[in-house]
Design an enzyme around this catalytic site. Sequence first.
Site, PDB file in Angstrom:
ATOM      1  N   THR A  60      35.235  46.859  36.658  1.00  0.00           N
ATOM      2  CA  THR A  60      33.581  47.121  36.800  1.00  0.00           C
ATOM      3  C   THR A  60      32.894  45.891  37.704  1.00  0.00           C
ATOM      4  OG1 THR A  60      34.127  44.925  34.882  1.00  0.00           O
ATOM      5  CG2 THR A  60      33.684  46.800  34.423  1.00  0.00           C
ATOM      6  N   ASP A  61      33.702  45.821  38.113  1.00  0.00           N
ATOM      7  CA  ASP A  61      33.283  44.271  39.320  1.00  0.00           C
ATOM      8  C   ASP A  61      32.304  45.262  40.477  1.00  0.00           C
ATOM      9  OD1 ASP A  61      35.607  44.413  40.654  1.00  0.00           O
ATOM     10  OD2 ASP A  61      35.648  42.351  40.907  1.00  0.00           O
TER      11      ASP A  61
ATOM     12  N   GLY B 213      52.753  37.707  43.459  1.00  0.00           N
ATOM     13  CA  GLY B 213      52.572  39.629  43.170  1.00  0.00           C
ATOM     14  C   GLY B 213      51.684  39.103  41.448  1.00  0.00           C
TER      15      GLY B 213
ATOM     16  N   LEU C  94      47.696  37.743  39.841  1.00  0.00           N
ATOM     17  CA  LEU C  94      46.524  35.665  39.384  1.00  0.00           C
ATOM     18  C   LEU C  94      45.517  35.465  40.397  1.00  0.00           C
ATOM     19  CD1 LEU C  94      49.423  34.051  36.838  1.00  0.00           C
ATOM     20  CD2 LEU C  94      47.643  35.978  36.628  1.00  0.00           C
TER      21      LEU C  94
ATOM     22  N   ASP D 243      36.938  38.478  41.416  1.00  0.00           N
ATOM     23  CA  ASP D 243      38.238  36.851  41.756  1.00  0.00           C
ATOM     24  C   ASP D 243      37.840  35.668  42.796  1.00  0.00           C
ATOM     25  OD1 ASP D 243      39.639  38.697  40.900  1.00  0.00           O
ATOM     26  OD2 ASP D 243      40.610  39.184  42.373  1.00  0.00           O
TER      27      ASP D 243
HETATM   28  C1  GLA Z   1      41.416  43.211  41.505  1.00  0.00           C
HETATM   29  C2  GLA Z   1      40.601  43.012  42.328  1.00  0.00           C
HETATM   30  C3  GLA Z   1      39.370  42.584  41.647  1.00  0.00           C
HETATM   31  C4  GLA Z   1      38.440  43.411  40.628  1.00  0.00           C
HETATM   32  C5  GLA Z   1      39.466  43.677  39.680  1.00  0.00           C
HETATM   33  C6  GLA Z   1      40.070  44.338  38.787  1.00  0.00           C
HETATM   34  O1  GLA Z   1      41.776  41.859  41.157  1.00  0.00           O
HETATM   35  O2  GLA Z   1      40.712  41.183  44.053  1.00  0.00           O
HETATM   36  O3  GLA Z   1      37.729  42.576  42.096  1.00  0.00           O
HETATM   37  O4  GLA Z   1      38.041  44.844  40.515  1.00  0.00           O
HETATM   38  O5  GLA Z   1      41.431  44.027  40.281  1.00  0.00           O
HETATM   39  O6  GLA Z   1      39.316  44.372  37.554  1.00  0.00           O
END
Ligand code: GLA
Length: 390
Positions: free
Chosen positions: A35-36, A125, A128, A176
């Site tokens: 969603t980001d 990988g 996280l 993240d």
């Molecule tokens: C990865 C991306 C984030 C986000 C997630 C999915 O971790 O780095 O920006 O889009 O996938 O929610």
Amino acid sequence: MEFDLLAEFGKVYGDTEGVREYFSPGRVNLIGEHTDYNGGHVFPCALTIGTYGVARKRDDDKIRFYSANIKDADVVEVSLKDLSYDKAYNWANYPLGVVWAFGEDRGKSLDSGFEMAIWGNIPNGSGLSSSASLEVLTGTILCDLYGFDDLTMTDLALIGQYSENNFNGMNCGIMDQFAVAMGKKDCAIFLDTSDLSFEYANIKLPDAKIVITNSKVKHSLVNSEYNTRRSECATALKQLQSVCDIETLGDLDEETFEANKSVITDEKCRNRAKHAVYENRRTLRAVEALKSNDITTFGKLMNESHVSLRDDYETSCQECDILAEEAWKIDGVIGSRITGGGFGGCTVSIVKNEAVDTFKDTLGRIYKEKTGIDPEFYVVDIGDGAHRIR
Ligand code: GLA
């Protein structure tokens, strides 16, 4: 820290005079996936595992990177005069990208070099966010060593994202880096990615634990599939904008989406947009539920999130489907879903205190039977964002 990074720094760079020590966490997202980059909401938290760094300035124009996680690793040496991506630099393209982005994005070019050593305990990988952790670690180091006091932690998150997008070619959103930079002990971050406004929500649950299960698989093409999802969402948005006055998919509620979805001509793009719209609304509801101590509803929304990622967004994989679906059958599991970018990595589950051991035993056994792999479990401790330790 389970590893003596300071001593390792001394071995690699000769001595430890004038060094400073730093830590930057990994993150787990509780709900609000993909969603980001659609102007929606996310609900991640910073972990107490992460990346440690030891660093000091140099008098010449050399930057030197060393990772204690790589066996028999060489120091990667780069001149400040040529900050370009090089495949041979491998992991060091992440910190290098941040040095580049300080100049490129913020006009803060370094006037002398530095050297750093890192060591991390985020499983490789695993989804996280080891890369965001390393980016924000580097930003924290640069601010501290060079005195860029006007940059906030939000700036460091944005610089990390800028470098990952433009230096490393992964079109990630802001979640993240934001979680890693802004994390707070025992709190999840309720972030509106449309304007970066956020609020902390206490997630110390009295009767339950947050448990991460590592599938230990990472399927290839993650970055290219991720970038494809982004452009499918962009296509859907463009078509929706011909009938709706919206800036992002996050501006839509489910009803308006359903009433207008037929303008999205491609079925895949329609499904991607559906996930983005519904997942954003689920995240809003989940945070409401948490605020009213309704953890059961929170868990149900996590499960729905998994189904949507599996069927509409197609970023899960067989192994993570097994982990989530088998978790749902275990007594005391409140909710379980794949977390992060997808195509492998981890699931996140909320499990009642008294069921944690059974959860690990049962899920560990079934997953091993079905895939031949022993999963790993981490009971989550939620920690602070990136900072200097010494
Ligand atoms: C990865 C991306 C984030 C986000 C997630 C999915 O971790 O780095 O920006 O889009 O996938 O929610």
